[in-house]
Scaffold this active site. Structure first.
Site, PDB file in Angstrom:
ATOM      1  N   ASP A   1     -11.483   1.956   3.248  1.00 39.04           N
ATOM      2  CA  ASP A   1     -11.761   0.515   3.166  1.00 39.04           C
ATOM      3  C   ASP A   1     -13.256   0.260   2.964  1.00 39.04           C
ATOM      4  O   ASP A   1     -13.651  -0.852   2.612  1.00 39.04           O
ATOM      5  CB  ASP A   1     -11.365  -0.172   4.481  1.00 39.04           C
ATOM      6  CG  ASP A   1      -9.970  -0.779   4.459  1.00 39.04           C
ATOM      7  OD1 ASP A   1      -9.549  -1.254   3.393  1.00 39.04           O
ATOM      8  OD2 ASP A   1      -9.325  -0.798   5.526  1.00 39.04           O
TER       9      ASP A   1
ATOM     10  N   LYS B   1       0.844  -1.194   0.000  1.00 39.39           N
ATOM     11  CA  LYS B   1       0.000   0.000   0.000  1.00 39.39           C
ATOM     12  C   LYS B   1       0.885   1.252   0.000  1.00 39.39           C
ATOM     13  O   LYS B   1       0.636   2.219  -0.734  1.00 39.39           O
ATOM     14  CB  LYS B   1      -0.934  -0.015   1.221  1.00 39.39           C
ATOM     15  CG  LYS B   1      -2.048  -1.040   1.081  1.00 39.39           C
ATOM     16  CD  LYS B   1      -2.799  -1.335   2.370  1.00 39.39           C
ATOM     17  CE  LYS B   1      -3.772  -2.494   2.120  1.00 39.39           C
ATOM     18  NZ  LYS B   1      -4.473  -2.975   3.308  1.00 39.39           N
TER      19      LYS B   1
ATOM     20  N   GLN C   1      -5.222  -1.935   9.363  1.00 38.63           N
ATOM     21  CA  GLN C   1      -5.079  -3.268   8.783  1.00 38.63           C
ATOM     22  C   GLN C   1      -5.692  -4.318   9.707  1.00 38.63           C
ATOM     23  O   GLN C   1      -5.429  -4.345  10.909  1.00 38.63           O
ATOM     24  CB  GLN C   1      -3.584  -3.553   8.544  1.00 38.63           C
ATOM     25  CG  GLN C   1      -3.292  -4.841   7.799  1.00 38.63           C
ATOM     26  CD  GLN C   1      -3.773  -4.834   6.357  1.00 38.63           C
ATOM     27  OE1 GLN C   1      -3.817  -3.793   5.707  1.00 38.63           O
ATOM     28  NE2 GLN C   1      -4.135  -5.990   5.852  1.00 38.63           N
TER      29      GLN C   1
HETATM   30  N1  GUN Z   1      -7.069  -7.376   5.840  1.00 40.67           N
HETATM   31  C1  GUN Z   1      -7.244  -8.148   4.725  1.00 40.67           C
HETATM   32  N2  GUN Z   1      -7.741  -7.394   3.725  1.00 40.67           N
HETATM   33  C2  GUN Z   1      -7.867  -6.137   4.214  1.00 40.67           C
HETATM   34  C3  GUN Z   1      -8.310  -4.911   3.639  1.00 40.67           C
HETATM   35  O1  GUN Z   1      -8.731  -4.833   2.470  1.00 40.67           O
HETATM   36  N3  GUN Z   1      -8.271  -3.836   4.460  1.00 40.67           N
HETATM   37  C4  GUN Z   1      -7.856  -3.902   5.747  1.00 40.67           C
HETATM   38  N4  GUN Z   1      -7.883  -2.793   6.480  1.00 40.67           N
HETATM   39  N5  GUN Z   1      -7.438  -5.019   6.308  1.00 40.67           N
HETATM   40  C5  GUN Z   1      -7.433  -6.131   5.542  1.00 40.67           C
END
Ligand code: GUN
Length: 286
Positions: free
Chosen positions: A119, A52, A96
């Site tokens: 998200d 990211k 996350q």
């Molecule tokens: N954990 C697995 N996929 C994601 C995601 O798309 N966003 C976040 N914040 N955590 C994750």
């Protein structure tokens, strides 16, 4: 021979146009900013967070990383989210998942300001998406829809089967396919005759996190097969939820792992961050 849906190539194309949008926003005085919060040291989460960060840098998006010990209290984490909600140069706040067991994930998600929730996990954004009035679209399911669109696959009137019912992928994926007029079935661990239900699918989306769960016998001839799985095997290699080598000859289109859905997820996150920044710029009247 199936058409391989190349998420890397489509991502590159979308990121190219996002880069121009970022430059235009920056020229007007609004540099998009993303804050990524990682609690603990789950190796898979670390890789996602790093990707990211790299994605932001290439586009000119400002990114901030908050790496916290697994022992952090829920209160401390909520205070950090609150600070980021108020931080004027931050447009997107991403915590996350998964979080350590002593932290209430739902409380943390609810604490993120909905207009920074890139998200799209906050109940307000989930509700808006379900109602067909989204602010942000959830990244992985939105990435899957882009891959389908690029391949010229319309879900309208098709049998769509989603395997997995997570809040992050399965549930929102089903809703986005429904919005595109698919006839949608969601399967999960209690589904009877999983193989039979999957074999009805014109569009099959696997999002369960079980290596090679989807075998050739579960796939209809000519089906479009989307693999959201990202499983680490004991030998260190990556594999999806679909037995690619066995399924590919039966499918009309299929996503590889890696290089299919994965890059699209991050691209959609970047897109949401740019959208959040554009909204901020608009509020400022620039
Ligand atoms: N954990 C697995 N996929 C994601 C995601 O798309 N966003 C976040 N914040 N955590 C994750």
């Amino acid at each position: 021979m199936a058409l391989i849906l190349d998420g890397k190539a489509l991502s590159a194309k979308i990121r190219e146009s996002l880069k121009e949008e970022v430059a235009a926003l920056a020229a007007g005085g609004t540099v998009p900013g993303l804050a990524v919060v990682l609690v603990g040291d789950d190796p898979a989460s670390k890789i996602y967070v790093n990707n990211k960060k790299k994605g932001c840098k290439k586009l000119g998006i400002h990114s901030e990383e908050y790496l916290l010990a697994a022992s952090i209290t829920q209160r401390e984490l909520l205070e950090l989210v609150d600070m980021l909600n108020k931080k004027p140069d931050i447009d997107g706040v991403l915590v996350q998942l998964p979080l350590p067991g002593h932290i209430d994930e739902r409380a943390v998600i609810r604490a993120i300001a909905p207009d920074k929730d890139v998200d799209a996990f906050h109940p307000e954004n989930v509700g808006r998406m379900v109602a067909g009035d989204p602010l942000f679209l959830p990244c992985t399911p939105a990435g899957v829809m882009e891959l389908l669109r690029e391949a010229g696959v319309s879900p309208a009137g098709k049998e769509c089967v989603v395997v997995g019912r997570s809040n992050i992928v399965g549930k929102p994926q089903a809703m986005l396919l429904l919005h595109e007029h698919g006839t949608v079935t969601i399967c999960h661990s209690k589904t009877k005759n999983l193989a039979e239900v999957c074999a009805r699918a014109d569009i099959l989306v696997a999002a369960v996190g079980k290596p090679r769960l989807i075998t050739a016998g579960m796939v209809k001839e000519g089906a479009v097969v989307i693999d959201v799985g990202m499983n680490r095997l004991p030998d260190g290699s990556l594999c999806g939820d679909v037995d690619f080598d066995a399924v590919e000859p039966k499918a009309s289109c299929i996503t590889p792992v890696p290089g299919g859905v994965g890059p699209m997820t991050i691209t959609m996150l970047l897109k949401n961050t740019v959208k959040a920044a554009a909204l901020r710029a608009k509020k400022k009247g620039r």
